[in-house]
Design a protein around this motif. Structure first.
Motif, PDB file in Angstrom:
ATOM      1  N   GLY A   1       0.931  -0.990   0.226  1.00 47.52           N
ATOM      2  CA  GLY A   1      -0.162   0.022  -0.011  1.00 47.52           C
ATOM      3  C   GLY A   1       1.407   1.151   0.346  1.00 47.52           C
ATOM      4  N   VAL A   2       0.783   2.268  -0.747  1.00 52.77           N
ATOM      5  CA  VAL A   2       1.195   3.586  -1.146  1.00 52.77           C
ATOM      6  C   VAL A   2       0.820   4.920  -0.625  1.00 52.77           C
ATOM      7  N   THR A   3       0.752   5.351   0.122  1.00 54.16           N
ATOM      8  CA  THR A   3       0.350   6.947  -0.197  1.00 54.16           C
ATOM      9  C   THR A   3       1.313   7.857   0.426  1.00 54.16           C
ATOM     10  N   ASP A   4       1.138   9.439  -0.135  1.00 51.32           N
ATOM     11  CA  ASP A   4       2.241  10.285   0.067  1.00 51.32           C
ATOM     12  C   ASP A   4       1.489  10.425   1.759  1.00 51.32           C
TER      13      ASP A   4
ATOM     14  N   ILE B   1       5.716  15.319   6.120  1.00 49.56           N
ATOM     15  CA  ILE B   1       6.624  14.973   7.155  1.00 49.56           C
ATOM     16  C   ILE B   1       7.100  15.692   7.882  1.00 49.56           C
ATOM     17  N   LYS B   2       7.283  16.887   7.132  1.00 50.49           N
ATOM     18  CA  LYS B   2       7.156  18.840   8.257  1.00 50.49           C
ATOM     19  C   LYS B   2       5.993  19.377   7.217  1.00 50.49           C
ATOM     20  N   GLN B   3       6.081  20.611   7.374  1.00 47.25           N
ATOM     21  CA  GLN B   3       5.214  21.375   7.304  1.00 47.25           C
ATOM     22  C   GLN B   3       5.520  21.651   5.365  1.00 47.25           C
ATOM     23  N   ASP B   4       4.643  21.409   4.805  1.00 52.09           N
ATOM     24  CA  ASP B   4       5.181  22.125   3.380  1.00 52.09           C
ATOM     25  C   ASP B   4       5.661  20.599   2.674  1.00 52.09           C
ATOM     26  N   THR B   5       5.811  19.652   3.106  1.00 51.19           N
ATOM     27  CA  THR B   5       7.255  18.389   2.787  1.00 51.19           C
ATOM     28  C   THR B   5       6.242  17.260   2.708  1.00 51.19           C
ATOM     29  N   SER B   6       5.837  16.631   1.121  1.00 51.30           N
ATOM     30  CA  SER B   6       5.382  14.979   1.547  1.00 51.30           C
ATOM     31  C   SER B   6       6.272  14.132   0.766  1.00 51.30           C
ATOM     32  N   ILE B   7       6.353  13.201   1.413  1.00 47.79           N
ATOM     33  CA  ILE B   7       7.474  11.971   0.490  1.00 47.79           C
ATOM     34  C   ILE B   7       5.956  10.733   0.298  1.00 47.79           C
ATOM     35  N   VAL B   8       6.760   9.638  -0.365  1.00 46.96           N
ATOM     36  CA  VAL B   8       6.101   8.394  -1.308  1.00 46.96           C
ATOM     37  C   VAL B   8       6.475   7.634   0.307  1.00 46.96           C
ATOM     38  N   VAL B   9       5.843   7.302   0.696  1.00 49.84           N
ATOM     39  CA  VAL B   9       5.851   5.679   2.050  1.00 49.84           C
ATOM     40  C   VAL B   9       5.496   4.790   0.647  1.00 49.84           C
ATOM     41  N   ALA B  10       5.570   3.728   1.422  1.00 53.93           N
ATOM     42  CA  ALA B  10       5.327   1.986   0.978  1.00 53.93           C
ATOM     43  C   ALA B  10       5.280   1.189   2.334  1.00 53.93           C
ATOM     44  N   PHE B  11       4.184   0.801   2.810  1.00 56.15           N
ATOM     45  CA  PHE B  11       3.960  -0.101   3.210  1.00 56.15           C
ATOM     46  C   PHE B  11       3.315  -1.479   3.219  1.00 56.15           C
ATOM     47  N   TYR B  12       4.212  -2.952   3.750  1.00 57.87           N
ATOM     48  CA  TYR B  12       4.138  -3.798   2.683  1.00 57.87           C
ATOM     49  C   TYR B  12       4.008  -4.674   3.933  1.00 57.87           C
TER      50      TYR B  12
ATOM     51  N   ARG C   1       7.262  -1.730   7.382  1.00 56.91           N
ATOM     52  CA  ARG C   1       6.449  -3.057   6.751  1.00 56.91           C
ATOM     53  C   ARG C   1       6.071  -3.508   8.237  1.00 56.91           C
ATOM     54  N   LEU C   2       4.547  -4.268   7.777  1.00 52.27           N
ATOM     55  CA  LEU C   2       3.369  -4.080   8.786  1.00 52.27           C
ATOM     56  C   LEU C   2       3.096  -6.036   8.646  1.00 52.27           C
ATOM     57  N   ASP C   3       2.565  -5.793   9.725  1.00 53.58           N
ATOM     58  CA  ASP C   3       1.401  -7.229   9.756  1.00 53.58           C
ATOM     59  C   ASP C   3       0.712  -6.723   8.778  1.00 53.58           C
ATOM     60  N   SER C   4       0.167  -6.362   8.683  1.00 57.92           N
ATOM     61  CA  SER C   4      -1.076  -6.597   7.583  1.00 57.92           C
ATOM     62  C   SER C   4      -1.509  -4.862   7.175  1.00 57.92           C
ATOM     63  N   LEU C   5      -2.512  -4.506   6.141  1.00 62.13           N
ATOM     64  CA  LEU C   5      -2.425  -3.172   5.506  1.00 62.13           C
ATOM     65  C   LEU C   5      -3.660  -3.017   6.145  1.00 62.13           C
ATOM     66  N   PRO C   6      -4.286  -1.846   6.421  1.00 64.40           N
ATOM     67  CA  PRO C   6      -5.362  -1.244   7.153  1.00 64.40           C
ATOM     68  C   PRO C   6      -6.505  -1.666   6.273  1.00 64.40           C
ATOM     69  N   THR C   7      -7.789  -2.211   6.193  1.00 60.54           N
ATOM     70  CA  THR C   7      -8.489  -2.366   5.260  1.00 60.54           C
ATOM     71  C   THR C   7      -9.713  -1.039   5.768  1.00 60.54           C
ATOM     72  N   ASN C   8     -10.925  -0.794   4.648  1.00 58.18           N
ATOM     73  CA  ASN C   8     -11.924  -0.767   5.017  1.00 58.18           C
ATOM     74  C   ASN C   8     -13.131  -1.159   5.408  1.00 58.18           C
ATOM     75  N   PRO C   9     -14.657  -0.988   6.003  1.00 58.81           N
ATOM     76  CA  PRO C   9     -15.637  -1.942   5.646  1.00 58.81           C
ATOM     77  C   PRO C   9     -15.675  -3.130   5.071  1.00 58.81           C
ATOM     78  N   ASN C  10     -15.750  -2.686   3.782  1.00 58.84           N
ATOM     79  CA  ASN C  10     -16.410  -3.233   2.888  1.00 58.84           C
ATOM     80  C   ASN C  10     -14.316  -4.250   2.156  1.00 58.84           C
ATOM     81  N   GLY C  11     -13.447  -4.312   3.421  1.00 54.17           N
ATOM     82  CA  GLY C  11     -12.375  -4.688   2.402  1.00 54.17           C
ATOM     83  C   GLY C  11     -10.981  -4.719   2.057  1.00 54.17           C
ATOM     84  N   LYS C  12     -11.654  -2.928   1.573  1.00 53.10           N
ATOM     85  CA  LYS C  12     -10.626  -2.389   0.016  1.00 53.10           C
ATOM     86  C   LYS C  12      -9.336  -1.413   1.652  1.00 53.10           C
ATOM     87  N   LEU C  13      -8.753  -1.819   0.797  1.00 53.95           N
ATOM     88  CA  LEU C  13      -7.731  -1.108   1.557  1.00 53.95           C
ATOM     89  C   LEU C  13      -7.292   0.478   1.483  1.00 53.95           C
TER      90      LEU C  13
END
Length: 509
Positions: free
Chosen positions: A434-437, A440-451, A481-493
């Motif tokens: 799962g990937v999102t931005d 990390i500080k004011q006005d600065t975002s990075i792309v982070v990968a959770f797997y 690294r995560l044990d599992s990726l979070p999902t919504n009630p419909n099972g989607k990431l």
């Protein structure tokens, strides 16, 4: 009062038209004026309007002599040099259809474009990644340089609604979309001259971006040239901290850059002595009030922000004549018809909805290449839906309320997390991704990968895979690294639920 802005339609585009002819219309009456200066701390490479037009039309002749025919698609894999805009305008001048692409793309990413577009040829700089097994004719930079001295081609005039060029944007489906634009797109940009730039023939506009970025191509080059102004572009090896010297030495009156460039400049220079500078321009990501205040203290000038997208360039903006207030994006440019829509149509002013632009806007794309159903899915009746949310004030100013989808902003580029996830799913050892931005500080975002994986994977191996398969701006700057990726009630990431799970022990570089 409903959320529709409509102050009348713009002047119609001429019935017979060519984008390049419009851009270089002042070459005959201002032949000796400097159209372009490529700047370095030790000097500049200057191009008069006459020299620029000769190079463009000579290159147009050369492309036709190579056997390409009007309507043929040419994929541009060129670097950050003046050859990029010359070749781009040359192709359009003679009726060819260039596809400018970022030099940061990897060969696998380019291969997907080749498969989708079936271009007639590739214009290639050897230093730029490109698949070598396409079977297509390849024109290298040495051949392009030699074309400059050929006799000038005639402009291919015609219907302003015909296809002129194609650009790529990240798609919410995970596949980059090829956005088709008509020749009239450059005509529509005149609404930006007053509605954003405050652009005049006497201006000297310095754009901090590379030649092969569409923001630079439009704002930094074609728009100044179309009014007979001078474009200033830093040479490719000039560091950001040297820009103030170039701005001052070359009497820049307007400065254009992504917000991140302004931040880096201000990190290096607390005060900037720029006596000729009238104001700055920013686009690509939301501009913060804090950054504007910092720039104002350092220079005594304003930054005017614009909002747009690959499908319609910029159409909401602040300007010297119509400044934004209280952190708004500004107003729709005169000639635009803009609405804020809910499920049942325009909402009341002050209510949040989706920012939308009229289907008949002359700057709106023709559609996505080979994807008519996907094109029509972006419309709600007569409105093109941007996917971004906002509210319209009673005076017409637009407040940005964020993205309506999961699209990320990476250094001014809109990137689909699905596109990145699709690639990283093939990384050895990763079970799910799962990937999102993440800010990390004011006005600065990075792309982070959770797997998820059987064990924590070496970051060197993860980074190496990303570098081989994704353009730099799409690559994750951190891995979790995560044990599992979070999902919504419909099972989607749930990508929103990923953001608070990033707890960096150090700031990524």
């Amino acid at each position: 009062m409903i959320s529709i802005f409509d102050e009348g339609a713009p002047a119609p585009c001429p019935d017979t038209f060519n984008l390049t002819a419009h851009v270089l219309a002042h070459a005959d009456d201002l032949p000796d004026k400097i159209a372009l200066a490529v700047l370095s701390p030790t000097g500049s490479d200057r191009w008069s309007y006459a020299k620029l037009q000769a190079a463009v039309l000579g290159t147009g002749t050369g492309l036709l002599q190579k056997g390409f025919n009007p309507g043929d698609i040419l994929l541009m894999r060129l670097g950050n040099t003046v050859e990029f805009p010359i070749t781009y305008l040359a192709a359009i001048a003679v009726g060819l259809v260039p596809v400018p692409t970022s030099s940061m793309l990897t060969a696998p990413e380019v291969a997907k474009m080749v498969a989708q577009l079936s271009p007639a040829g590739i214009l290639h700089d050897a230093g730029v990644a490109c698949p070598n097994d396409t079977g297509l004719p390849v024109i290298d930079t040495a051949e392009l340089l030699a074309m400059r001295d050929l006799p000038p081609a005639d402009y291919a005039m015609g219907d302003p609604n015909r296809l002129a060029y194609i650009i790529y944007t990240s798609g919410t489906s995970g596949n980059p979309r090829a956005v088709c634009h008509a020749h009239r797109a450059i005509w529509a940009r005149q609404m930006m001259h007053d509605g954003w730039y405050g652009l005049h023939q006497s201006d000297r506009l310095l754009h901090a971006g590379a030649f092969n970025w569409t923001f630079t191509l439009g704002t930094g080059l074609m728009d100044p040239w179309s009014v007979g102004a001078t474009a200033l572009i830093p040479a490719k090896d000039v560091p950001i901290e040297a820009l103030p010297l170039l701005l001052k030495r070359h009497d820049a009156t307007i400065f254009a850059a992504a917000p991140g460039v302004y931040r880096k400049l201000l990190n290096h220079h607390e005060n900037l002595d720029l006596p000729k500078l009238r104001h700055g321009l920013a686009a690509g990501e939301k501009l913060s009030t804090a950054l504007c205040d910092h720039w104002r203290r350092a220079t005594g000038t304003e930054i005017f922000e614009a909002y747009g997208m690959s499908e319609c360039s910029t159409f909401i903006s602040a300007s010297p004549d119509r400044p934004a207030t209280d952190g708004s994006l500004g107003r729709p440019q005169k000639g635009r018809r803009i609405a804020i829509l809910g499920p049942d149509g325009p909402v009341e002013r002050g209510e949040e909805g989706t920012i939308a632009i009229d289907r008949n806007d002359p700057g709106l794309m023709l559609g996505y290449y080979g994807a008519q159903e996907e094109t029509e899915a972006r419309f709600q009746g007569d409105w093109f839906m941007t996917g971004d949310h906002g509210t319209m004030r009673t005076d017409g100013q637009i407040d940005y309320a964020g993205r309506g989808d999961d699209m990320m902003n990476a250094g001014g580029y809109r990137v689909s997390p699905l596109e990145v996830e699709t690639v990283l799913h093939h990384c050895p050892g990763i079970r799910d991704i799962g990937v999102t931005d993440v800010e990390i500080k004011q006005d600065t975002s990075i792309v982070v990968a959770f797997y998820t994986a059987d064990a924590t994977l070496p970051e060197d191996a993860l980074n190496a895979f990303a570098q081989q398969n994704l353009a730099r701006y799409k690559q994750p700057r951190a891995w979790v690294r995560l044990d599992s990726l979070p999902t919504n009630p419909n099972g989607k990431l749930s990508r929103k639920a990923l953001k608070p799970l990033f707890l960096p022990t150090k700031q990524p570089d």
